[in-house]
Each structure stands twice: as structure tokens, then as C-alpha cells.
Enzyme design. Sequence first.
Site, PDB file in Angstrom:
ATOM      1  N   GLU A  51      72.418 -40.711 -51.926  1.00  0.00           N
ATOM      2  CA  GLU A  51      73.425 -41.170 -52.495  1.00  0.00           C
ATOM      3  C   GLU A  51      73.691 -40.646 -53.852  1.00  0.00           C
ATOM      4  O   GLU A  51      74.927 -40.886 -54.278  1.00  0.00           O
ATOM      5  CB  GLU A  51      72.993 -42.884 -52.728  1.00  0.00           C
ATOM      6  N   CYS A  85      68.103 -46.034 -55.717  1.00  0.00           N
ATOM      7  CA  CYS A  85      69.464 -45.779 -55.659  1.00  0.00           C
ATOM      8  C   CYS A  85      70.331 -47.108 -55.364  1.00  0.00           C
ATOM      9  O   CYS A  85      71.469 -47.003 -55.875  1.00  0.00           O
ATOM     10  CB  CYS A  85      69.594 -45.033 -54.126  1.00  0.00           C
ATOM     11  N   ARG A 189      59.470 -26.109 -34.404  1.00  0.00           N
ATOM     12  CA  ARG A 189      58.362 -26.183 -35.053  1.00  0.00           C
ATOM     13  C   ARG A 189      58.794 -26.296 -36.778  1.00  0.00           C
ATOM     14  O   ARG A 189      58.256 -26.872 -37.419  1.00  0.00           O
ATOM     15  CB  ARG A 189      57.486 -24.494 -35.193  1.00  0.00           C
ATOM     16  N   LEU A 209      51.418 -19.834 -33.913  1.00  0.00           N
ATOM     17  CA  LEU A 209      51.941 -21.286 -34.470  1.00  0.00           C
ATOM     18  C   LEU A 209      52.757 -21.419 -35.764  1.00  0.00           C
ATOM     19  O   LEU A 209      52.812 -22.209 -36.503  1.00  0.00           O
ATOM     20  CB  LEU A 209      50.810 -22.474 -34.567  1.00  0.00           C
ATOM     21  N   GLU A 287      51.395 -28.392 -28.337  1.00  0.00           N
ATOM     22  CA  GLU A 287      51.591 -27.587 -27.483  1.00  0.00           C
ATOM     23  C   GLU A 287      50.386 -26.880 -26.846  1.00  0.00           C
ATOM     24  O   GLU A 287      50.005 -25.724 -26.558  1.00  0.00           O
ATOM     25  CB  GLU A 287      52.052 -26.224 -28.384  1.00  0.00           C
ATOM     26  N   GLY A 289      47.030 -27.108 -23.823  1.00  0.00           N
ATOM     27  CA  GLY A 289      46.827 -26.687 -22.515  1.00  0.00           C
ATOM     28  C   GLY A 289      46.725 -28.141 -21.739  1.00  0.00           C
ATOM     29  O   GLY A 289      46.943 -29.293 -22.073  1.00  0.00           O
TER      30      GLY A 289
END
Length: 346
Positions: A51, A85, A189, A209, A287, A289
Amino acid sequence: MHDKYMNRCLELARLGLGTAAPNPIVGSVIVHQGKIIGEGYHKKSGEAHAEVNAINSVKNPRLLKESTLYVNLEPCAHFGKTPPCSKLIVEKKIPKVVIGCIDTFAKVAGKGIEMLKAGGCDVTTGILEKESRELNKRFFTFHEKKRPYIILKWAQSQDGFIDKIRNDKNDKAVWITNQPAKMLVHKWRSEEAAIMIGTNTAKLDNPQLNVREWTGENPIRIVIDKELRLNNNLHVFDNSTQTIVFTDKQKQAKSKTEYVQIDFNKDILNQIFNELYIREIQSLIIEGGEILLNSVIDSGLWDEARVFTGNKQFGKGINAPKINNTVVSKEMIGDSELKIIINQGN
């Protein structure tokens, strides 16, 4: 016309994805006689809110007294890193404010709207409310469920395997998808606060990563290593990015790598997610296994799954997780199919 201008707020808000956290992503437009005369979005925590940026972008401030301010989330009413704001909107004598959805964060939660009304503003709420809540699903999940918004991601072969059976450390990871999919994953990511893998994924795949295929901030890396048996030469220990290792051992932090001790005889996931909540980590991509993914699915503590199906067939291997929840979208990324699944029972 409200929908048109609120859609523009949502477009602007998305520009703050990945940089505004732990604050919500917010966009704002100011309209005078059917014309947008000001726009802004919240770029980064600690910097001006949407704003404020929208108001400051108006070339002729005298028009503010005859304008309508649109914003996808209720304006704040408290002093945080920046002034409220709602107070600024009242001071600028903006007569009408249109809001996408109410902010359920305890320090706001209707107080911004109260301040606007008390200051004489005509306030309209609930414009594209569903879309506004969806846009800030990370922020709302974090504050309402006291844990990060959790995204599961994996790739599977056409015959339903996430990997071949690899017993030898020299067995290389099999790439199931393609380069466009890889770039998309790196974009994801850059949009989330953290990324987590388990011990076996770190050991077998040695992932970095990071967001090297995209532009943006690297997520905080989260690694589960109960016995601290992972080799220190792995990428996740290169101190290039903030990394948290959950273990049952005690170990001193080293550069950007920190070790957090938890009790592996108790609920591991809740301990990890609670620690991330304390650290104000609002979103997490997992991510991992088979073991990690299935444990999260079984716990029900997930919000969204992003599943690629490549064009390869393995014949045998490690079974991909099974999810029975609603598929909300499908699309082709090169020669791979991407499904987005939402945990509606959560």
C-alpha cells in the site's frame, strides 16, 4: 470492475514470492475515475508494504482523496518493522478501500479494517477472496496451523518407480525428467523458504539443493541425519547456503551449517516442523526418497504434491509414493507430465 483491479493486485503480489517471507505477498493498486494511477507490491520483509509503494507511486497525490485503493490482503494495523498501512491510508484521506481477504494473523485479524472504518473509509471485503487466500497459502498455513506449508515433490517413471535399486555408491542417480522440468524445479526452490531431504537421498544423490538453473535466493537446506554418518564432502555440507541438520547427536555449528538435536524415539516430523515454525520458516519443499516421502504422506502433514511422470520405464525399482487426494491440474513439461495434487483432507 472490482475483480479486474483485484486480479492486478494478485499479479503484483506474486512478484514478491520468495523474497517477502515471512511477511505475506501483497499487491496494491490505486484507481481514479476508472484509471490505475498507482501500483505497488511488498518486495522484502522490513521494506515498505504494498500500500505504501502504491501510494508513493501516485504522481499527483491530490487525486488520492478521490480514489479507491485495492489490496489483496487486509492492511496491517500494528507497528512492526514498518508503520501500520491502515493509518497511512486514513492519513492520506483515501475514501474507498477494497480488500481481497481478511488477515487472520493475530496482530491484524480485522483490526486494520476497524482502523479504516473508524477513519471514515468505505471498506469492501471478500473480492476474489478464494484467490487471495490461495495466493497466501504459505502465510495462512503457517499462522493457522503453526507449521510450514509443505510441498512434496518427486519424479517417477511411467511404470511407477522413483529410482532404480542402487546399492553401490558408484551407481549414479537416474534422471527421469528433462531440462525444462529441472529449471521449473529450481524456480520452485527460489519461491520457498526451505528444502528437505533424508539421509539416503543425501548419500546416494549428493544433491546441491540450490537454484543454479534459475535466478533467486537459495532455500535453507534441511537434512535428516540421525547418526551423523553422512560424509562431510557432500554438497549439502559445503557451507554455500544455510543448512540445518536434524540429528540425535550433539555437534557444534560450522559456518553456515547448524546441527539441531531431536529425539528420534518420538514423532520426528512434528519436532522438525515445530523447529521450523519457531524459526519462522513458512514453506518447505520435501524432495526426499521413499522413506521420507511416505512418512510425511502417512502423517497427513502435507499440503501439496507436485509429481512428474517421465517417459522412461524401469521394470523394477523403488516404488513411487501413492496419493489418493484430488489432482487439481495436469500439464506437459516437455515429454514429462506434471500433476499437482492438493491434500484436501488436511
